[in-house]
Scaffold this active site. Structure first.
Site, PDB file in Angstrom:
ATOM      1  N   ARG A 174      38.638  74.472  25.091  1.00 33.53           N
ATOM      2  CA  ARG A 174      39.831  74.372  25.938  1.00 33.53           C
ATOM      3  C   ARG A 174      39.532  73.752  27.309  1.00 33.53           C
ATOM      4  O   ARG A 174      40.136  74.126  28.311  1.00 33.53           O
ATOM      5  CB  ARG A 174      40.474  75.746  26.164  1.00 33.53           C
ATOM      6  CG  ARG A 174      41.221  76.276  24.983  1.00 33.53           C
ATOM      7  CD  ARG A 174      42.555  75.556  24.861  1.00 33.53           C
ATOM      8  NE  ARG A 174      43.162  75.822  23.571  1.00 33.53           N
ATOM      9  CZ  ARG A 174      43.912  76.896  23.327  1.00 33.53           C
ATOM     10  NH1 ARG A 174      44.152  77.761  24.251  1.00 33.53           N
ATOM     11  NH2 ARG A 174      44.405  77.065  22.133  1.00 33.53           N
ATOM     12  N   ARG A 226      45.563  73.580  30.845  1.00 35.73           N
ATOM     13  CA  ARG A 226      46.281  73.981  32.057  1.00 35.73           C
ATOM     14  C   ARG A 226      45.427  74.264  33.285  1.00 35.73           C
ATOM     15  O   ARG A 226      45.940  74.278  34.401  1.00 35.73           O
ATOM     16  CB  ARG A 226      47.133  75.214  31.762  1.00 35.73           C
ATOM     17  CG  ARG A 226      48.464  74.872  31.136  1.00 35.73           C
ATOM     18  CD  ARG A 226      49.367  76.074  31.151  1.00 35.73           C
ATOM     19  NE  ARG A 226      48.758  77.172  30.408  1.00 35.73           N
ATOM     20  CZ  ARG A 226      49.212  77.618  29.236  1.00 35.73           C
ATOM     21  NH1 ARG A 226      50.287  77.110  28.708  1.00 35.73           N
ATOM     22  NH2 ARG A 226      48.590  78.599  28.624  1.00 35.73           N
ATOM     23  N   ARG A 255      51.329  66.247  31.841  1.00 35.79           N
ATOM     24  CA  ARG A 255      51.785  66.860  30.608  1.00 35.79           C
ATOM     25  C   ARG A 255      53.289  67.158  30.566  1.00 35.79           C
ATOM     26  O   ARG A 255      53.927  66.957  29.537  1.00 35.79           O
ATOM     27  CB  ARG A 255      50.957  68.127  30.422  1.00 35.79           C
ATOM     28  CG  ARG A 255      51.218  68.964  29.248  1.00 35.79           C
ATOM     29  CD  ARG A 255      50.972  68.281  27.930  1.00 35.79           C
ATOM     30  NE  ARG A 255      51.177  69.303  26.933  1.00 35.79           N
ATOM     31  CZ  ARG A 255      52.378  69.701  26.538  1.00 35.79           C
ATOM     32  NH1 ARG A 255      53.446  69.125  27.006  1.00 35.79           N
ATOM     33  NH2 ARG A 255      52.490  70.674  25.662  1.00 35.79           N
ATOM     34  N   ASP A 288      45.884  70.296  18.067  1.00 34.11           N
ATOM     35  CA  ASP A 288      45.964  71.734  17.824  1.00 34.11           C
ATOM     36  C   ASP A 288      45.681  72.032  16.364  1.00 34.11           C
ATOM     37  O   ASP A 288      45.854  71.167  15.500  1.00 34.11           O
ATOM     38  CB  ASP A 288      47.342  72.278  18.217  1.00 34.11           C
ATOM     39  CG  ASP A 288      47.295  73.785  18.426  1.00 34.11           C
ATOM     40  OD1 ASP A 288      46.883  74.223  19.505  1.00 34.11           O
ATOM     41  OD2 ASP A 288      47.619  74.519  17.476  1.00 34.11           O
ATOM     42  N   TYR A 299      48.495  82.569  11.073  1.00 33.91           N
ATOM     43  CA  TYR A 299      49.692  82.114  11.791  1.00 33.91           C
ATOM     44  C   TYR A 299      50.855  81.872  10.829  1.00 33.91           C
ATOM     45  O   TYR A 299      51.996  82.234  11.112  1.00 33.91           O
ATOM     46  CB  TYR A 299      49.406  80.830  12.580  1.00 33.91           C
ATOM     47  CG  TYR A 299      48.630  81.055  13.860  1.00 33.91           C
ATOM     48  CD1 TYR A 299      49.145  81.856  14.875  1.00 33.91           C
ATOM     49  CD2 TYR A 299      47.395  80.467  14.070  1.00 33.91           C
ATOM     50  CE1 TYR A 299      48.447  82.058  16.051  1.00 33.91           C
ATOM     51  CE2 TYR A 299      46.687  80.660  15.248  1.00 33.91           C
ATOM     52  CZ  TYR A 299      47.216  81.457  16.231  1.00 33.91           C
ATOM     53  OH  TYR A 299      46.528  81.661  17.395  1.00 33.91           O
TER      54      TYR A 299
HETATM   55  O1  CP3 Z   1      40.079  71.308  25.236  1.00 35.16           O
HETATM   56  C1  CP3 Z   1      40.508  71.694  24.123  1.00 35.16           C
HETATM   57  O2  CP3 Z   1      39.954  72.613  23.526  1.00 35.16           O
HETATM   58  C2  CP3 Z   1      41.708  70.955  23.611  1.00 35.16           C
HETATM   59  C3  CP3 Z   1      42.055  71.000  22.209  1.00 35.16           C
HETATM   60  C4  CP3 Z   1      42.605  72.273  21.575  1.00 35.16           C
HETATM   61  C5  CP3 Z   1      43.895  72.845  21.771  1.00 35.16           C
HETATM   62  N1  CP3 Z   1      44.084  73.815  20.833  1.00 35.16           N
HETATM   63  C6  CP3 Z   1      44.874  72.415  22.766  1.00 35.16           C
HETATM   64  C7  CP3 Z   1      45.948  73.352  23.149  1.00 35.16           C
HETATM   65  C8  CP3 Z   1      41.979  72.998  20.565  1.00 35.16           C
HETATM   66  C9  CP3 Z   1      40.569  72.813  20.035  1.00 35.16           C
HETATM   67  C10 CP3 Z   1      42.937  73.950  20.101  1.00 35.16           C
HETATM   68  C11 CP3 Z   1      42.682  74.813  18.954  1.00 35.16           C
HETATM   69  C12 CP3 Z   1      43.464  76.044  18.789  1.00 35.16           C
HETATM   70  N2  CP3 Z   1      44.817  76.209  18.855  1.00 35.16           N
HETATM   71  C13 CP3 Z   1      42.885  77.280  18.431  1.00 35.16           C
HETATM   72  C14 CP3 Z   1      41.424  77.495  18.191  1.00 35.16           C
HETATM   73  C15 CP3 Z   1      40.719  77.610  19.485  1.00 35.16           C
HETATM   74  C16 CP3 Z   1      40.839  78.962  20.123  1.00 35.16           C
HETATM   75  O3  CP3 Z   1      41.317  79.011  21.266  1.00 35.16           O
HETATM   76  O4  CP3 Z   1      40.417  79.926  19.495  1.00 35.16           O
HETATM   77  C17 CP3 Z   1      43.926  78.218  18.314  1.00 35.16           C
HETATM   78  C18 CP3 Z   1      43.776  79.679  17.973  1.00 35.16           C
HETATM   79  C19 CP3 Z   1      45.150  77.530  18.580  1.00 35.16           C
HETATM   80  C20 CP3 Z   1      46.534  78.068  18.559  1.00 35.16           C
HETATM   81  C21 CP3 Z   1      47.152  77.885  19.903  1.00 35.16           C
HETATM   82  N3  CP3 Z   1      47.672  76.674  20.343  1.00 35.16           N
HETATM   83  C22 CP3 Z   1      47.267  78.813  20.956  1.00 35.16           C
HETATM   84  C23 CP3 Z   1      46.816  80.250  20.888  1.00 35.16           C
HETATM   85  C24 CP3 Z   1      47.843  78.131  22.058  1.00 35.16           C
HETATM   86  C25 CP3 Z   1      48.079  78.681  23.441  1.00 35.16           C
HETATM   87  C26 CP3 Z   1      49.485  78.855  23.821  1.00 35.16           C
HETATM   88  C27 CP3 Z   1      49.597  78.725  25.337  1.00 35.16           C
HETATM   89  O5  CP3 Z   1      50.414  77.901  25.780  1.00 35.16           O
HETATM   90  O6  CP3 Z   1      48.891  79.445  26.058  1.00 35.16           O
HETATM   91  C28 CP3 Z   1      48.098  76.807  21.642  1.00 35.16           C
HETATM   92  C29 CP3 Z   1      48.667  75.709  22.463  1.00 35.16           C
HETATM   93  C30 CP3 Z   1      47.649  74.792  23.048  1.00 35.16           C
HETATM   94  N4  CP3 Z   1      46.742  74.101  22.313  1.00 35.16           N
HETATM   95  C31 CP3 Z   1      47.461  74.481  24.425  1.00 35.16           C
HETATM   96  C32 CP3 Z   1      46.389  73.576  24.490  1.00 35.16           C
HETATM   97  C33 CP3 Z   1      45.791  72.920  25.695  1.00 35.16           C
HETATM   98  C34 CP3 Z   1      48.292  75.031  25.577  1.00 35.16           C
HETATM   99  C35 CP3 Z   1      49.092  74.104  26.379  1.00 35.16           C
HETATM  100  C36 CP3 Z   1      49.840  72.989  25.730  1.00 35.16           C
HETATM  101  O7  CP3 Z   1      50.848  73.234  25.053  1.00 35.16           O
HETATM  102  O8  CP3 Z   1      49.417  71.818  25.952  1.00 35.16           O
END
Ligand code: CP3
Length: 350
Positions: free
Chosen positions: A31, A35, A44, A80, A156
């Site tokens: 991550r 943000r 974004r 994602d 999920y």
């Molecule tokens: O730098 C990076 O790691 C970017 C790539 C990335 C994202 N999601 C971007 C993202 C990766 C590798 C993921 C994988 C992902 N997504 C996982 C596995 C990694 C982990 O954290 O265990 C999981 C469980 C998810 C499911 C998911 N997607 C969650 C729990 C969230 C957070 C919701 C939130 O807004 O807090 C997301 C959305 C998400 N994926 C964001 C980002 C940067 C949040 C902001 C946005 O919408 O851009």
């Protein structure tokens, strides 16, 4: 179409992932794009990540931001784990601040009809395009492609939203093992298609995220999850790119996760790195500074980062990372200092 950058083969991340000595201890952060970065927030806007990534130029730019800011040893694609399920029309979205949500969750055999095979070139060509654009800019810095592991994606799709107990998931696993296996097998095929497309477009390592698999005991993991994860990791073997496999709360699963076919096993902050290495003979490891510790004053963070390096004791095959993702409230200046510390103090053999 140009080939891979000539210096990529010597990239510290790729050498460490293969268990080889590297010119420095490579470091990147799960991550790292997101943000916590003001430049990310500026670019974004509102709305779901699943809409944002339809613009491959934007995805590539967000992928590159942390590399420019921190000088980390790898980029990870801005995408994602639910992208393939979303792209085949399963009805998944990502709610900002919550995570993946599903309109009509997977609850019975009838739902298999909604889970058709994923064809990356047709269903989500913007992902491969983002990989190509980012790789062209990255030069000798590797890009990590990734996918969600079958268990975590299934959780999920079944729960319909993030869960604490995985009650519905475990009830299907144990109550309808035939259906569960079929679901996991289809999600394995989806992850394979996604990862092969990313590698084809230029990703030089992959990470399979089984973030929530730590909810399971080892015997259940081995019987009902490991075969599907092993299918994914084995299918990637022929590409020759290193395979990283990560989950949270997986102390008791580490050996099995390594045996599933990973070259590198990601370690969360709960398992001291020396103990993790004992559980994973012959494997490289990635981790494992507590992301929440990074909210503390720098002296404390430095101390904990040094502790990770000390526990690895200069052995080859260590990729420095956090034990899970960067917290959005984190001051990016702290991560910049962590990168410098690891690069300065973490020389292999030191
Ligand atoms: O730098 C990076 O790691 C970017 C790539 C990335 C994202 N999601 C971007 C993202 C990766 C590798 C993921 C994988 C992902 N997504 C996982 C596995 C990694 C982990 O954290 O265990 C999981 C469980 C998810 C499911 C998911 N997607 C969650 C729990 C969230 C957070 C919701 C939130 O807004 O807090 C997301 C959305 C998400 N994926 C964001 C980002 C940067 C949040 C902001 C946005 O919408 O851009």
């Amino acid at each position: 179409m140009t080939g891979p950058h000539p210096d990529l083969a010597d990239a510290p991340l790729l050498r460490a992932a293969r268990g080889l000595p590297a010119s420095r201890v490579p470091v990147w952060f799960m991550r790292q794009a997101g943000r916590s970065l003001p430049e990310y927030r500026a670019l974004r806007g509102e709305g779901s990540i699943l809409d944002a990534i339809h613009d491959p130029g934007l995805s590539a730019e967000i992928t590159l931001q942390p590399v420019r800011r921190y000088g980390v040893d790898a980029a990870i694609l801005y995408s994602d784990i639910v992208v393939p399920a979303h792209a085949i029309g399963f009805g998944v979205d990502v709610a900002p601040g919550i995570g993946p949500v599903v309109t009509k969750p997977f609850r019975s055999a009838a739902d298999l009809a909604r889970l058709r095979p994923y064809e990356p070139d047709v269903d989500a060509p913007y992902v491969s395009e983002a990989v190509r654009l980012a790789v062209a800019e990255l030069g000798a810095t590797p890009l990590i492609g990734f996918a969600g592991a079958p268990f975590t994606v299934a959780s999920y799709l079944i729960e319909g939203r993030p869960s604490r107990t995985y009650g519905l998931t475990k009830s299907m696993m144990h109550g309808e093992p035939g259906l569960w296996r079929e679901l996991l097998d289809r999600l394995a095929d989806m992850a394979i298609a996604s990862l092969l497309a990313q590698v084809g477009a230029g990703a030089s390592a992959i990470q399979l995220f089984d973030s929530w698999v730590g909810a399971l005991p080892p015997d259940v993991y081995e019987e009902l999850v490991m075969p599907a994860s092993a299918k994914v990791l084995t299918a990637l073997e022929a590409t020759g790119v290193p395979r990283i496999h990560f989950g949270v709360g997986t102390g008791e699963l580490l050996t099995l996760m390594g045996a599933a076919g990973a070259d590198v096993v990601g370690i969360d902050w709960r398992v001291p790195l020396d103990m993790a290495r004992d559980r994973l003979p012959g494997k490289a490891v990635q981790g494992n500074l507590d992301p929440a510790v990074c909210l503390a004053p720098w002296d404390v963070v430095a101390d904990r980062a040094r502790d990770v390096l000390r526990r690895n004791a200069g052995r080859p095959g260590h990729i420095f990372n956090l034990g899970h993702g960067v917290l959005p409230e984190l001051d990016p200046g702290i991560l910049a200092q962590v990168v410098d510390l690891v690069h300065e103090e973490g020389r292999a053999g030191a």
